[in-house]
Structures are given as C-alpha cells and as structure tokens.
Design a protein around this motif. Structure first.
Motif, PDB file in Angstrom:
ATOM      1  N   PHE A   4     159.837  27.579  37.046  1.00 44.91           N
ATOM      2  CA  PHE A   4     160.855  28.604  36.814  1.00 44.91           C
ATOM      3  C   PHE A   4     161.353  29.151  38.147  1.00 44.91           C
ATOM      4  O   PHE A   4     162.520  29.440  38.307  1.00 44.91           O
ATOM      5  N   TYR A  22     154.805  31.231  29.548  1.00 41.43           N
ATOM      6  CA  TYR A  22     155.377  29.903  29.779  1.00 41.43           C
ATOM      7  C   TYR A  22     154.995  29.420  31.175  1.00 41.43           C
ATOM      8  O   TYR A  22     155.108  30.158  32.144  1.00 41.43           O
ATOM      9  N   THR A  24     155.861  25.880  32.227  1.00 41.70           N
ATOM     10  CA  THR A  24     156.836  24.886  32.667  1.00 41.70           C
ATOM     11  C   THR A  24     158.137  25.080  31.894  1.00 41.70           C
ATOM     12  O   THR A  24     158.108  25.280  30.686  1.00 41.70           O
ATOM     13  N   THR A  26     161.360  24.086  29.786  1.00 38.58           N
ATOM     14  CA  THR A  26     161.694  22.974  28.890  1.00 38.58           C
ATOM     15  C   THR A  26     162.936  22.267  29.464  1.00 38.58           C
ATOM     16  O   THR A  26     163.611  22.826  30.337  1.00 38.58           O
ATOM     17  N   GLN A  29     166.053  24.336  29.629  1.00 37.27           N
ATOM     18  CA  GLN A  29     165.935  25.415  30.614  1.00 37.27           C
ATOM     19  C   GLN A  29     166.148  24.870  32.028  1.00 37.27           C
ATOM     20  O   GLN A  29     166.850  25.473  32.836  1.00 37.27           O
ATOM     21  N   THR A  48     167.301  24.610  17.714  1.00 35.74           N
ATOM     22  CA  THR A  48     166.258  25.610  17.943  1.00 35.74           C
ATOM     23  C   THR A  48     164.958  24.854  18.120  1.00 35.74           C
ATOM     24  O   THR A  48     164.794  23.762  17.609  1.00 35.74           O
ATOM     25  N   GLY A  49     164.052  25.455  18.857  1.00 34.75           N
ATOM     26  CA  GLY A  49     162.784  24.778  19.099  1.00 34.75           C
ATOM     27  C   GLY A  49     162.762  24.100  20.449  1.00 34.75           C
ATOM     28  O   GLY A  49     161.737  23.608  20.892  1.00 34.75           O
ATOM     29  N   THR A  50     163.887  24.076  21.127  1.00 32.76           N
ATOM     30  CA  THR A  50     163.967  23.428  22.431  1.00 32.76           C
ATOM     31  C   THR A  50     163.784  24.439  23.568  1.00 32.76           C
ATOM     32  O   THR A  50     163.756  24.059  24.733  1.00 32.76           O
ATOM     33  N   GLY A  51     163.710  25.705  23.203  1.00 31.40           N
ATOM     34  CA  GLY A  51     163.619  26.745  24.231  1.00 31.40           C
ATOM     35  C   GLY A  51     164.988  27.212  24.680  1.00 31.40           C
ATOM     36  O   GLY A  51     165.147  27.752  25.775  1.00 31.40           O
ATOM     37  N   LYS A  52     165.996  27.054  23.822  1.00 33.33           N
ATOM     38  CA  LYS A  52     167.358  27.373  24.247  1.00 33.33           C
ATOM     39  C   LYS A  52     167.591  28.867  24.437  1.00 33.33           C
ATOM     40  O   LYS A  52     168.412  29.265  25.249  1.00 33.33           O
ATOM     41  N   THR A  53     166.865  29.701  23.689  1.00 32.60           N
ATOM     42  CA  THR A  53     167.074  31.142  23.838  1.00 32.60           C
ATOM     43  C   THR A  53     166.767  31.574  25.267  1.00 32.60           C
ATOM     44  O   THR A  53     167.582  32.225  25.918  1.00 32.60           O
ATOM     45  N   ASP A 307     162.244  32.104  13.343  1.00 32.55           N
ATOM     46  CA  ASP A 307     161.693  31.544  14.571  1.00 32.55           C
ATOM     47  C   ASP A 307     160.207  31.858  14.545  1.00 32.55           C
ATOM     48  O   ASP A 307     159.763  32.880  15.011  1.00 32.55           O
ATOM     49  N   ASP A 309     156.394  30.240  15.211  1.00 34.45           N
ATOM     50  CA  ASP A 309     155.628  29.119  15.757  1.00 34.45           C
ATOM     51  C   ASP A 309     154.571  28.697  14.754  1.00 34.45           C
ATOM     52  O   ASP A 309     154.142  29.488  13.924  1.00 34.45           O
ATOM     53  N   ARG A 335     158.053  22.868  16.692  1.00 32.91           N
ATOM     54  CA  ARG A 335     158.743  23.615  17.740  1.00 32.91           C
ATOM     55  C   ARG A 335     158.015  23.507  19.064  1.00 32.91           C
ATOM     56  O   ARG A 335     156.811  23.357  19.105  1.00 32.91           O
ATOM     57  N   ALA A 336     158.759  23.643  20.126  1.00 36.49           N
ATOM     58  CA  ALA A 336     158.215  23.526  21.489  1.00 36.49           C
ATOM     59  C   ALA A 336     157.232  22.359  21.539  1.00 36.49           C
ATOM     60  O   ALA A 336     157.632  21.231  21.324  1.00 36.49           O
TER      61      ALA A 336
HETATM   62  P1  AMP Z   1     164.032  28.448  20.861  1.00 40.27           P
HETATM   63  O1  AMP Z   1     164.472  27.042  20.938  1.00 40.27           O
HETATM   64  O2  AMP Z   1     164.726  29.337  21.821  1.00 40.27           O
HETATM   65  O3  AMP Z   1     164.100  28.977  19.442  1.00 40.27           O
HETATM   66  O4  AMP Z   1     162.483  28.512  21.320  1.00 40.27           O
HETATM   67  C1  AMP Z   1     161.482  27.824  20.612  1.00 40.27           C
HETATM   68  C2  AMP Z   1     160.083  28.344  20.932  1.00 40.27           C
HETATM   69  O5  AMP Z   1     159.644  27.858  22.196  1.00 40.27           O
HETATM   70  C3  AMP Z   1     159.971  29.853  20.993  1.00 40.27           C
HETATM   71  O6  AMP Z   1     158.855  30.232  20.224  1.00 40.27           O
HETATM   72  C4  AMP Z   1     159.747  30.161  22.466  1.00 40.27           C
HETATM   73  O7  AMP Z   1     158.901  31.287  22.616  1.00 40.27           O
HETATM   74  C5  AMP Z   1     159.080  28.905  22.970  1.00 40.27           C
HETATM   75  N1  AMP Z   1     159.389  28.590  24.391  1.00 40.27           N
HETATM   76  C6  AMP Z   1     160.569  28.745  25.016  1.00 40.27           C
HETATM   77  N2  AMP Z   1     160.504  28.321  26.297  1.00 40.27           N
HETATM   78  C7  AMP Z   1     159.245  27.865  26.495  1.00 40.27           C
HETATM   79  C8  AMP Z   1     158.554  27.308  27.619  1.00 40.27           C
HETATM   80  N3  AMP Z   1     159.163  27.098  28.784  1.00 40.27           N
HETATM   81  N4  AMP Z   1     157.260  26.966  27.448  1.00 40.27           N
HETATM   82  C9  AMP Z   1     156.647  27.167  26.253  1.00 40.27           C
HETATM   83  N5  AMP Z   1     157.228  27.702  25.153  1.00 40.27           N
HETATM   84  C10 AMP Z   1     158.527  28.054  25.266  1.00 40.27           C
END
Ligand code: AMP
Length: 375
Positions: A4, A22, A24, A26, A29, A48-53, A307, A309, A335-336
C-alpha cells in the motif's frame, strides 16, 4: 510485490489500511490507487469481492486529506442501494479514522431531519442513494458545486434500477472540473454511453474477466422439478457443509414463503427484500453478519449491498433471468481470498435462463445430481 505504501498512499491512510488488517493490495487496488491519486478519471470493471471499495475510498480520502478541511461536500459517492451506501460509508469512516474528514450516508427509508442537520453542520464526504440525494438537491439542502471527486459505484445496477435520469441530474449539479470514477461489474452499452458522457479521458481498469464470475467460486447447477425445490433446499442445507448461506428467490413473496418454511423446519433464517423496513433489513443483515442467522433469503435488489465475509454458499432457488444478476449473486461468496460455492436450481422452464448465463460466462456449469430430488 506492491505494498500500500508503494502505491503512494500517505501515512494517514496507511494507518487506516493497517487497522483494517490488509497486508497486500488486491489487483484492482494496485491498478486504481495510483491513477486516482494522480487525479485521473477512471472506469473500473470489477465485481464486488475484488476490494473495489478500498480501491476508490483510500485514494479519495488521501486527496481530500491533503487539503484544509472545508466542511463542504468535496466527495460524492453514489450507490444503488441503501445497504451498499451504509457499507461504503462505514468503509470511509474506518479507512479515514486518522483523518479529520467527516462523512455522511444519505439514504431513503429513514427520517430526513438528521441528514439535514448533519449537512447544515458541514460534511466532506457524502455517500448517497440517488432518490434521497435528488430530494436534498430539490430542497436546496445540499450543495454539490464544490465536489472534487464523484464516484458512481455499481453503475450497471443503478441503470438497471432505472436511475439514469437521477444520475444525470446529480452529475449536472457537480462541477465539470471534478474527477469522476465509475465502477461497474458489467459494461453494457448504457454504462459505456454514460461513461462517455461524464468522464474525461478516462483510464480503464479491468479486473481480469469482467464477464466471468470470480474464480474462487465453484459453480454447480441442479435440474429440479419446481415442486421439489424446497426439498432440495432442505437437503443441501442439511447434508452439505454449508454454514452461512444466501438464498436468492425471484420475488418478494417467494422469498417470504421460503424463509417461513425454513424457520418451520428449524433453520435460523431471515428474509431481505424491499418491502421490509430499513430497520428490519439492518437487523437481518446484522444477524447474518454476526452468525446468529445462518440462512438469509433475499431478492436481487435487496441483496445488492450485502457485503458479508465468509458466505460459504449462494443458492439460487430460482435461476436468475439476467446473466448480470447471476454474476452479482455468486459474487457474494468467494470474496477476497475465501472460497465459496454457488448452486443454481433450474426447472424445465428456467433452462433458457441457464443457457443465457452459460453463453455470457462462456462456460458450461457443472451439473450436480441428488438422488430422488433432481432429474
Ligand atoms: P469489495 O470488493 O470492496 O466489496 O471488498 C470485498 C472484501 O474484501 C471486503 O470485505 C473488504 O474488507 C476486503 N478487502 C478489501 N481489500 C482488501 C485487501 N487488500 N486485503 C484483504 N481484504 C481486503
């Protein structure tokens, strides 16, 4: 390997990342954060699930935190559903805990008064659903003329839900000089044409295969007569290693019925759809998140913002009619880093939807038989 820190985030935001646990970034990111920090417009094709938020929230907070707090709305994030708005706003608060920035979720289904008061006191970041935001614009209770960053999250779903005119109105209320980020799981023509109109010289970030569901999800299909769907559901819940299950039904009434039958059978089940009040939905989601509720029955729209986990299984009690819905649904599991399984029940009448899904994803889903239940 990227960290990061190497993506260019400042100490304030690295603290937020550390708190979130976190280690590493994704792929989305890694790609999006430097571009957003550099002020570029962006189209992100990611489920969703890719860490896009975090991919947009972290750099957005970083950019805002670099300026003096002004208590005017400088970032606006628009999401299709209330649940998603609440979750994104919670992420903003969590990642930005070390910054002095203030955020507010603006959504319908709850009293407008607290929102008016918070707006009057001044906020830096607003996360909103389109309907209530338009309401505030019409009342003159929100000023979007100082927005530096606009994010449209899950744009495909917002257009599916008929929000296109609202979106255009909202965009118009923001300055043309803003930075715009648009995220979408799928890229139908309507989304592309919106992107063309409101983004300027955007970068495209495509996380692998935007058309195929996450690779961490094992996908299976069961051919079942419609009168045996309920028995098949009991069987899967009682005999497979499922512990945290999201069940999708086509309509609200069917969702209610499925939930009732599950409760009667002794399952800790809850239901989520748009006829439920905001409080009921929050309670169901909370129970599902803390593990009290094992089975959550939902319709597509209500499930949009879920959302959570650790969902082990997504069961499509009814085959989704649109491939995009299928992809969104199964994106709730696996997810993740976790793995999940998606099981789709298909009756004779639903076979055409299955064919559509398989054409869209370009793969033939694995058929799974249960003796005495499937055909
Ligand atoms: P999202 O795709 O934004 O809905 O995120 C999916 C899930 O991944 C959420 O529960 C986040 O908390 C988790 N997440 C996001 N970024 C990371 C990261 N770099 N490492 C581990 N988990 C993550």
């Amino acid at each position: 390997m990227q960290t990061f820190r190497s993506l260019g985030l400042s100490e304030l935001l690295l603290a937020g990342v550390l708190d979130a646990g976190y280690t590493t970034p994704t792929p989305i990111q890694t790609q999006a954060i430097p571009l957003v920090l550099a002020g570029r417009d962006l189209v992100g094709s990611a489920q969703t699930g890719t860490g896009k938020t975090a991919a947009f929230v972290l750099p957005l907070l970083d950019r805002l935190a670099a300026d003096e707090p002004s208590r005017s709305v400088r970032a606006l994030i628009v999401t299709p559903t209330r649940e998603l708005a609440l979750q994104v706003e919670a992420s903003v608060r969590a990642y930005g805990a070390a910054t002095p920035l203030r955020s507010l979720a603006i959504l319908g289904g709850v009293s407008i008064r607290p929102q008016l008061q918070r707006l009057a006191r001044g906020v830096d970041i607003v996360v909103a659903t389109p309907g209530r935001l338009i309401d505030h614009l019409q009342r003159g209770s929100i000023d979007l003329s100082r927005v530096d960053v606009l994010v449209l999250d899950e744009a495909d779903r917002m257009l599916d839900m008929g929000f296109i005119r609202d979106i255009r109105k909202i965009v118009k209320a923001t300055p043309a000089s803003r930075q715009t980020l648009l995220f979408s799981a799928t890229m139908p023509t309507a989304v592309r044409s919106l992107a063309r109109d409101i983004l300027s010289d955007p970068e495209y970030v495509d996380i692998g295969h935007s058309r195929t569901p996450a690779e961490t999800v094992v996908q299976r299909v069961c051919a079942v007569p419609s009168n045996r769907k309920m028995n098949l559901l009991y069987h899967v819940l009682e005999h497979e290693p499922v512990h945290h299950v999201l069940v999708f039904s086509r309509t609200k009434r069917r969702a209610d019925r499925v939930k009732k039958k599950l409760v009667k059978r002794g399952f800790a089940a809850e239901v989520m759809h748009s006829d439920r009040s905001q409080r009921q939905r929050q309670r169901a989601l909370h129970g599902f998140r803390n593990g009290r509720v094992k089975v959550l029955v939902a319709t597509d729209i209500a499930a949009r913002g879920i959302d959570v986990d650790g969902i082990s299984h997504v069961i499509n009690f009814d085959t989704p009619r649109q491939p995009a819905d299928y992809i969104h649904r199964i994106g709730r599991t696996g997810r993740a880093e976790a793995f999940g399984e998606a099981i789709t029940f298909v009756t004779k009448d639903e076979r055409t939807y299955l064919r559509r899904i398989e054409r869209h994803t370009g793969s033939r889903l694995i058929r799974k038989a249960y003796e005495g239940l499937t055909v």
